[in-house]
Design a protein around this motif. Structure first.
Motif, PDB file in Angstrom:
ATOM      1  N   THR A   1       0.862  -1.177   0.000  1.00 40.95           N
ATOM      2  CA  THR A   1       0.000   0.000   0.000  1.00 40.95           C
ATOM      3  C   THR A   1       0.899   1.227   0.000  1.00 40.95           C
ATOM      4  O   THR A   1       2.128   1.121  -0.033  1.00 40.95           O
ATOM      5  CB  THR A   1      -0.919   0.027   1.239  1.00 40.95           C
ATOM      6  OG1 THR A   1      -0.127   0.260   2.413  1.00 40.95           O
ATOM      7  CG2 THR A   1      -1.671  -1.287   1.391  1.00 40.95           C
ATOM      8  N   ASP A   2       0.280   2.412   0.054  1.00 40.26           N
ATOM      9  CA  ASP A   2       1.063   3.635   0.126  1.00 40.26           C
ATOM     10  C   ASP A   2       1.887   3.700   1.407  1.00 40.26           C
ATOM     11  O   ASP A   2       2.885   4.416   1.476  1.00 40.26           O
ATOM     12  CB  ASP A   2       0.146   4.864   0.056  1.00 40.26           C
ATOM     13  CG  ASP A   2      -0.482   5.024  -1.313  1.00 40.26           C
ATOM     14  OD1 ASP A   2       0.062   4.449  -2.271  1.00 40.26           O
ATOM     15  OD2 ASP A   2      -1.521   5.711  -1.421  1.00 40.26           O
ATOM     16  N   ALA A   3       1.471   2.951   2.433  1.00 36.70           N
ATOM     17  CA  ALA A   3       2.132   3.041   3.732  1.00 36.70           C
ATOM     18  C   ALA A   3       2.927   1.793   4.105  1.00 36.70           C
ATOM     19  O   ALA A   3       3.771   1.849   4.994  1.00 36.70           O
ATOM     20  CB  ALA A   3       1.105   3.328   4.834  1.00 36.70           C
ATOM     21  N   ILE A   4       2.675   0.660   3.449  1.00 38.89           N
ATOM     22  CA  ILE A   4       3.279  -0.606   3.876  1.00 38.89           C
ATOM     23  C   ILE A   4       4.022  -1.254   2.717  1.00 38.89           C
ATOM     24  O   ILE A   4       3.506  -1.344   1.597  1.00 38.89           O
ATOM     25  CB  ILE A   4       2.202  -1.574   4.407  1.00 38.89           C
ATOM     26  CG1 ILE A   4       1.437  -0.944   5.567  1.00 38.89           C
ATOM     27  CG2 ILE A   4       2.836  -2.885   4.847  1.00 38.89           C
ATOM     28  CD1 ILE A   4       0.298  -1.798   6.077  1.00 38.89           C
TER      29      ILE A   4
ATOM     30  N   ILE B   1       6.537   0.323   7.806  1.00 39.62           N
ATOM     31  CA  ILE B   1       5.186   0.879   7.888  1.00 39.62           C
ATOM     32  C   ILE B   1       5.305   2.383   8.129  1.00 39.62           C
ATOM     33  O   ILE B   1       5.807   2.815   9.179  1.00 39.62           O
ATOM     34  CB  ILE B   1       4.374   0.227   9.024  1.00 39.62           C
ATOM     35  CG1 ILE B   1       4.336  -1.296   8.847  1.00 39.62           C
ATOM     36  CG2 ILE B   1       2.977   0.803   9.092  1.00 39.62           C
ATOM     37  CD1 ILE B   1       3.762  -2.036  10.044  1.00 39.62           C
ATOM     38  N   LYS B   2       4.876   3.191   7.180  1.00 38.59           N
ATOM     39  CA  LYS B   2       4.934   4.639   7.330  1.00 38.59           C
ATOM     40  C   LYS B   2       3.804   5.103   8.245  1.00 38.59           C
ATOM     41  O   LYS B   2       2.628   4.986   7.909  1.00 38.59           O
ATOM     42  CB  LYS B   2       4.816   5.324   5.970  1.00 38.59           C
ATOM     43  CG  LYS B   2       6.007   5.091   5.055  1.00 38.59           C
ATOM     44  CD  LYS B   2       5.844   5.858   3.754  1.00 38.59           C
ATOM     45  CE  LYS B   2       7.040   5.648   2.839  1.00 38.59           C
ATOM     46  NZ  LYS B   2       6.874   6.388   1.545  1.00 38.59           N
ATOM     47  N   LEU B   3       4.179   5.638   9.404  1.00 39.30           N
ATOM     48  CA  LEU B   3       3.179   6.139  10.339  1.00 39.30           C
ATOM     49  C   LEU B   3       2.696   7.522   9.938  1.00 39.30           C
ATOM     50  O   LEU B   3       1.536   7.869  10.138  1.00 39.30           O
ATOM     51  CB  LEU B   3       3.754   6.161  11.752  1.00 39.30           C
ATOM     52  CG  LEU B   3       4.294   4.815  12.259  1.00 39.30           C
ATOM     53  CD1 LEU B   3       4.843   4.967  13.664  1.00 39.30           C
ATOM     54  CD2 LEU B   3       3.213   3.752  12.210  1.00 39.30           C
ATOM     55  N   ASN B   4       3.607   8.329   9.404  1.00 38.52           N
ATOM     56  CA  ASN B   4       3.279   9.635   8.832  1.00 38.52           C
ATOM     57  C   ASN B   4       4.409  10.020   7.886  1.00 38.52           C
ATOM     58  O   ASN B   4       5.214   9.167   7.511  1.00 38.52           O
ATOM     59  CB  ASN B   4       3.058  10.699   9.929  1.00 38.52           C
ATOM     60  CG  ASN B   4       4.224  10.788  10.897  1.00 38.52           C
ATOM     61  OD1 ASN B   4       5.391  10.781  10.501  1.00 38.52           O
ATOM     62  ND2 ASN B   4       3.929  10.861  12.188  1.00 38.52           N
ATOM     63  N   SER B   5       4.497  11.285   7.512  1.00 36.32           N
ATOM     64  CA  SER B   5       5.489  11.702   6.522  1.00 36.32           C
ATOM     65  C   SER B   5       6.920  11.592   7.036  1.00 36.32           C
ATOM     66  O   SER B   5       7.870  11.611   6.245  1.00 36.32           O
ATOM     67  CB  SER B   5       5.215  13.138   6.079  1.00 36.32           C
ATOM     68  OG  SER B   5       5.297  14.026   7.182  1.00 36.32           O
ATOM     69  N   ARG B   6       7.103  11.468   8.349  1.00 35.38           N
ATOM     70  CA  ARG B   6       8.453  11.449   8.909  1.00 35.38           C
ATOM     71  C   ARG B   6       8.775  10.188   9.703  1.00 35.38           C
ATOM     72  O   ARG B   6       9.940   9.827   9.840  1.00 35.38           O
ATOM     73  CB  ARG B   6       8.673  12.671   9.809  1.00 35.38           C
ATOM     74  CG  ARG B   6       8.659  13.988   9.051  1.00 35.38           C
ATOM     75  CD  ARG B   6       8.996  15.155   9.964  1.00 35.38           C
ATOM     76  NE  ARG B   6       9.033  16.413   9.227  1.00 35.38           N
ATOM     77  CZ  ARG B   6      10.090  16.891   8.596  1.00 35.38           C
ATOM     78  NH1 ARG B   6      11.210  16.193   8.600  1.00 35.38           N
ATOM     79  NH2 ARG B   6      10.046  18.026   7.954  1.00 35.38           N
ATOM     80  N   ALA B   7       7.801   9.508  10.235  1.00 40.90           N
ATOM     81  CA  ALA B   7       8.044   8.366  11.130  1.00 40.90           C
ATOM     82  C   ALA B   7       7.738   7.053  10.426  1.00 40.90           C
ATOM     83  O   ALA B   7       6.748   6.925   9.704  1.00 40.90           O
ATOM     84  CB  ALA B   7       7.197   8.491  12.392  1.00 40.90           C
ATOM     85  N   THR B   8       8.612   6.060  10.648  1.00 38.38           N
ATOM     86  CA  THR B   8       8.441   4.725  10.070  1.00 38.38           C
ATOM     87  C   THR B   8       8.693   3.674  11.137  1.00 38.38           C
ATOM     88  O   THR B   8       9.680   3.750  11.880  1.00 38.38           O
ATOM     89  CB  THR B   8       9.409   4.499   8.889  1.00 38.38           C
ATOM     90  OG1 THR B   8       9.185   5.487   7.883  1.00 38.38           O
ATOM     91  CG2 THR B   8       9.208   3.124   8.281  1.00 38.38           C
ATOM     92  N   LEU B   9       7.820   2.697  11.215  1.00 36.55           N
ATOM     93  CA  LEU B   9       7.970   1.558  12.117  1.00 36.55           C
ATOM     94  C   LEU B   9       8.307   0.342  11.270  1.00 36.55           C
ATOM     95  O   LEU B   9       7.589   0.012  10.329  1.00 36.55           O
ATOM     96  CB  LEU B   9       6.684   1.329  12.902  1.00 36.55           C
ATOM     97  CG  LEU B   9       6.740   0.252  13.997  1.00 36.55           C
ATOM     98  CD1 LEU B   9       7.595   0.734  15.163  1.00 36.55           C
ATOM     99  CD2 LEU B   9       5.328  -0.085  14.469  1.00 36.55           C
TER     100      LEU B   9
ATOM    101  N   LEU C   1      11.858   1.936  15.318  1.00 41.50           N
ATOM    102  CA  LEU C   1      11.095   3.158  15.079  1.00 41.50           C
ATOM    103  C   LEU C   1      12.073   4.243  14.671  1.00 41.50           C
ATOM    104  O   LEU C   1      12.992   4.571  15.412  1.00 41.50           O
ATOM    105  CB  LEU C   1      10.334   3.587  16.346  1.00 41.50           C
ATOM    106  CG  LEU C   1       9.601   4.949  16.236  1.00 41.50           C
ATOM    107  CD1 LEU C   1       8.514   4.877  15.181  1.00 41.50           C
ATOM    108  CD2 LEU C   1       9.050   5.369  17.576  1.00 41.50           C
ATOM    109  N   SER C   2      11.898   4.788  13.471  1.00 42.14           N
ATOM    110  CA  SER C   2      12.788   5.821  12.972  1.00 42.14           C
ATOM    111  C   SER C   2      11.988   7.073  12.643  1.00 42.14           C
ATOM    112  O   SER C   2      10.869   6.997  12.110  1.00 42.14           O
ATOM    113  CB  SER C   2      13.552   5.338  11.737  1.00 42.14           C
ATOM    114  OG  SER C   2      12.652   4.974  10.700  1.00 42.14           O
ATOM    115  N   VAL C   3      12.577   8.235  12.957  1.00 39.88           N
ATOM    116  CA  VAL C   3      11.922   9.521  12.716  1.00 39.88           C
ATOM    117  C   VAL C   3      12.929  10.421  12.010  1.00 39.88           C
ATOM    118  O   VAL C   3      14.050  10.600  12.489  1.00 39.88           O
ATOM    119  CB  VAL C   3      11.459  10.172  14.034  1.00 39.88           C
ATOM    120  CG1 VAL C   3      10.785  11.519  13.725  1.00 39.88           C
ATOM    121  CG2 VAL C   3      10.503   9.250  14.771  1.00 39.88           C
TER     122      VAL C   3
END
Length: 298
Positions: free
Chosen positions: A200-203, A250-258, A294-296
């Motif tokens: 998906t756009d996030a995963i 997994i993109k949590l938002n425009s800056r954070a990824t899990l 978790l990366s930001v």
């Protein structure tokens, strides 16, 4: 008469003032072409991360369980590339990492006691140039080993110079590095392959595999401790391990990824022959492990 004269005077002043007021007023907005302020680029090019691994596997050797880590990394563009894809650019890559065995559950104590603390600090920097079809890097990395495992195992700090290369063959990303630790006098070479499958756009799903090869390997342990005595200083070269797994960013938002992952480390003869057979889950055994990061980006 006086009232008429006053009205005429006021009318004359208003008429005289009209061009001045009109000249200083803001132009009317065009609803068809509204003004849009350009976006502000506040990205510093720095990423902070926190992570946990059920096992700390480094270059095919399983150091212990429950590894907790934190890090910072970044990229500084030194020379911009002329091509649209960035080819021709040169960047300075840097990172700082800290990790520790939570609960001091190492895999090196005799009899599988597993009660030695261990911490490691890594500081690295590299110059990377994008040639278009491939990118090359030249780097340096410093290792600081601490804790009871480092003391009892006679571990030295490490200093490495490395040469890296990365390219893509269709959907397959390939990377390799040759690393020489001039403090501990050993070579380590690896080859990695990965591919990104967008769900998906996030995963996304990223399967990967790495194989390692060592020359006079000691993993920064003193050679007289017995941990890596089978390598010695007699020009021994061998494959260390194959590590393969799957990451799921997994993109949590425009800056954070899990990014959770699961992997298996399969030691080859260079690790299997080490004198570390104190417990069923020792440093030389095949291990299924996993973790999450978790990366930001800032």
């Amino acid at each position: 008469m006086k009232l008429n004269a006053l009205l005429k005077t006021l009318g004359f002043l208003a008429l005289a003032a009209t061009p001045v007021v009109a000249g200083t007023s803001a132009p009317a907005k065009n609803p068809k072409n509204p003004y849009i302020a350009p976006p502000v680029n506040d990205d510093l090019g720095i990423t902070a991360s926190l992570g946990y691994d059920t096992n700390y596997v480094w270059r095919g050797l399983n150091f212990g369980q429950h590894w907790v880590r934190a890090g910072l990394n970044g990229s500084l563009l030194l020379v911009g590339g002329a091509a649209e894809d960035g080819a021709g650019s040169t960047s300075l890559l840097w990172d700082a990492q800290y990790g520790s065995l939570a609960g001091d559950q190492d895999h090196f104590m005799p009899g599988g006691a597993g009660n030695a603390s261990y911490q490691r600090v890594q500081l690295g920097a590299a110059l990377s140039h994008d040639f278009g079809p491939a990118s090359l890097s030249l780097g340096y990395r410093y290792y600081r080993n601490m804790g009871v495992l480092s003391t009892l195992g006679g571990m030295n700090d490490g200093q490495e110079v490395s040469l890296g290369a990365a390219t893509a063959l269709g959907p397959i990303n390939l990377s390799s590095s040759a690393n020489y630790d001039f403090v501990n006098d050993y070579w380590y070479v690896d080859l990695s392959a990965s591919s990104t499958i967008t769900l998906t756009d996030a995963i996304s799903v990223v399967p990967y595999a790495t194989i390692g090869y060592g020359h006079n390997m000691n993993w920064q342990f003193a050679r007289n401790t017995g941990v890596t005595s089978t390598w010695g200083r007699n020009n021994t070269s061998n494959f260390t391990a194959i590590t393969t797994g799957i990451q799921v960013p997994i993109k949590l938002n425009s800056r954070a990824t899990l990014t959770p992952y699961i992997a298996v480390n399969i030691p080859m003869s260079g690790v299997q022959n080490l004198p570390l057979n104190g417990s069923p889950d020792n440093a030389c055994s095949t291990v299924l492990y996993g973790g999450v990061t978790l990366s930001v980006r800032f």
